[in-house]
Design a protein around this motif. Structure first.
Motif, PDB file in Angstrom:
ATOM      1  N   HIS A  30       0.830  -1.205   0.000  1.00  0.00           N
ATOM      2  CA  HIS A  30       0.000   0.000   0.000  1.00  0.00           C
ATOM      3  C   HIS A  30       0.865   1.256   0.000  1.00  0.00           C
ATOM      4  O   HIS A  30       0.613   2.200  -0.755  1.00  0.00           O
ATOM      5  CB  HIS A  30      -0.930  -0.010   1.214  1.00  0.00           C
ATOM      6  CG  HIS A  30      -1.694   1.252   1.379  1.00  0.00           C
ATOM      7  ND1 HIS A  30      -1.235   2.293   2.132  1.00  0.00           N
ATOM      8  CD2 HIS A  30      -2.889   1.642   0.876  1.00  0.00           C
ATOM      9  CE1 HIS A  30      -2.108   3.278   2.095  1.00  0.00           C
ATOM     10  NE2 HIS A  30      -3.121   2.906   1.338  1.00  0.00           N
ATOM     11  N   ASP A  31       1.887   1.269   0.845  1.00  0.00           N
ATOM     12  CA  ASP A  31       2.766   2.438   0.911  1.00  0.00           C
ATOM     13  C   ASP A  31       3.466   2.683  -0.415  1.00  0.00           C
ATOM     14  O   ASP A  31       3.588   3.831  -0.855  1.00  0.00           O
ATOM     15  CB  ASP A  31       3.801   2.270   2.022  1.00  0.00           C
ATOM     16  CG  ASP A  31       3.183   2.340   3.407  1.00  0.00           C
ATOM     17  OD1 ASP A  31       2.008   2.770   3.536  1.00  0.00           O
ATOM     18  OD2 ASP A  31       3.864   1.937   4.372  1.00  0.00           O
ATOM     19  N   VAL A  33       2.375   1.793  -3.426  1.00  0.00           N
ATOM     20  CA  VAL A  33       1.373   2.255  -4.384  1.00  0.00           C
ATOM     21  C   VAL A  33       1.001   3.710  -4.114  1.00  0.00           C
ATOM     22  O   VAL A  33       0.855   4.504  -5.040  1.00  0.00           O
ATOM     23  CB  VAL A  33       0.122   1.340  -4.346  1.00  0.00           C
ATOM     24  CG1 VAL A  33      -1.024   1.943  -5.128  1.00  0.00           C
ATOM     25  CG2 VAL A  33       0.467  -0.046  -4.881  1.00  0.00           C
ATOM     26  N   GLU A  34       0.885   4.055  -2.853  1.00  0.00           N
ATOM     27  CA  GLU A  34       0.448   5.404  -2.504  1.00  0.00           C
ATOM     28  C   GLU A  34       1.564   6.433  -2.595  1.00  0.00           C
ATOM     29  O   GLU A  34       1.318   7.579  -2.966  1.00  0.00           O
ATOM     30  CB  GLU A  34      -0.130   5.392  -1.092  1.00  0.00           C
ATOM     31  CG  GLU A  34      -0.880   6.660  -0.746  1.00  0.00           C
ATOM     32  CD  GLU A  34      -1.630   6.512   0.551  1.00  0.00           C
ATOM     33  OE1 GLU A  34      -0.982   6.609   1.611  1.00  0.00           O
ATOM     34  OE2 GLU A  34      -2.852   6.292   0.497  1.00  0.00           O
ATOM     35  N   ASP A  35       2.794   6.038  -2.255  1.00  0.00           N
ATOM     36  CA  ASP A  35       3.854   7.037  -2.095  1.00  0.00           C
ATOM     37  C   ASP A  35       5.007   6.944  -3.080  1.00  0.00           C
ATOM     38  O   ASP A  35       5.572   7.977  -3.452  1.00  0.00           O
ATOM     39  CB  ASP A  35       4.442   6.945  -0.675  1.00  0.00           C
ATOM     40  CG  ASP A  35       3.404   7.171   0.403  1.00  0.00           C
ATOM     41  OD1 ASP A  35       2.464   7.958   0.184  1.00  0.00           O
ATOM     42  OD2 ASP A  35       3.537   6.538   1.471  1.00  0.00           O
TER      43      ASP A  35
END
Length: 69
Positions: A30-31, A33-35
């Motif tokens: 998730h990190d 993909v998000e950042d």
């Protein structure tokens, strides 16, 4: 869930550890993909494989202890 025996409670704690591993790996994904998708996208296939293997561990454990489903 009905009252669990002490052994079943221990197995429930063990299951939580397996699940935590999946969630931690998913959090890393998730990190990315998000950042940092533009620089760390190459890490996604390996993370995906690790998540899949960790989920297999969860499913195998649940197959052995169906009362935890």
């Amino acid at each position: 869930m009905a009252d669990l025996t002490p052994e079943q409670k221990e197995k429930k704690k063990e299951l939580a550890k397996y699940k935590r591993k999946v969630v931690e790996k998913a959090g890393v994904m998730h990190d990315i993909v998000e950042d940092t998708i533009w620089t760390d996208y190459v890490k996604l296939p390996q993370l995906s494989e690790e998540i899949g293997l960790a989920m297999k561990d969860v499913e195998s454990f649940l197959d052995e202890h169906p009362y935890l489903r």
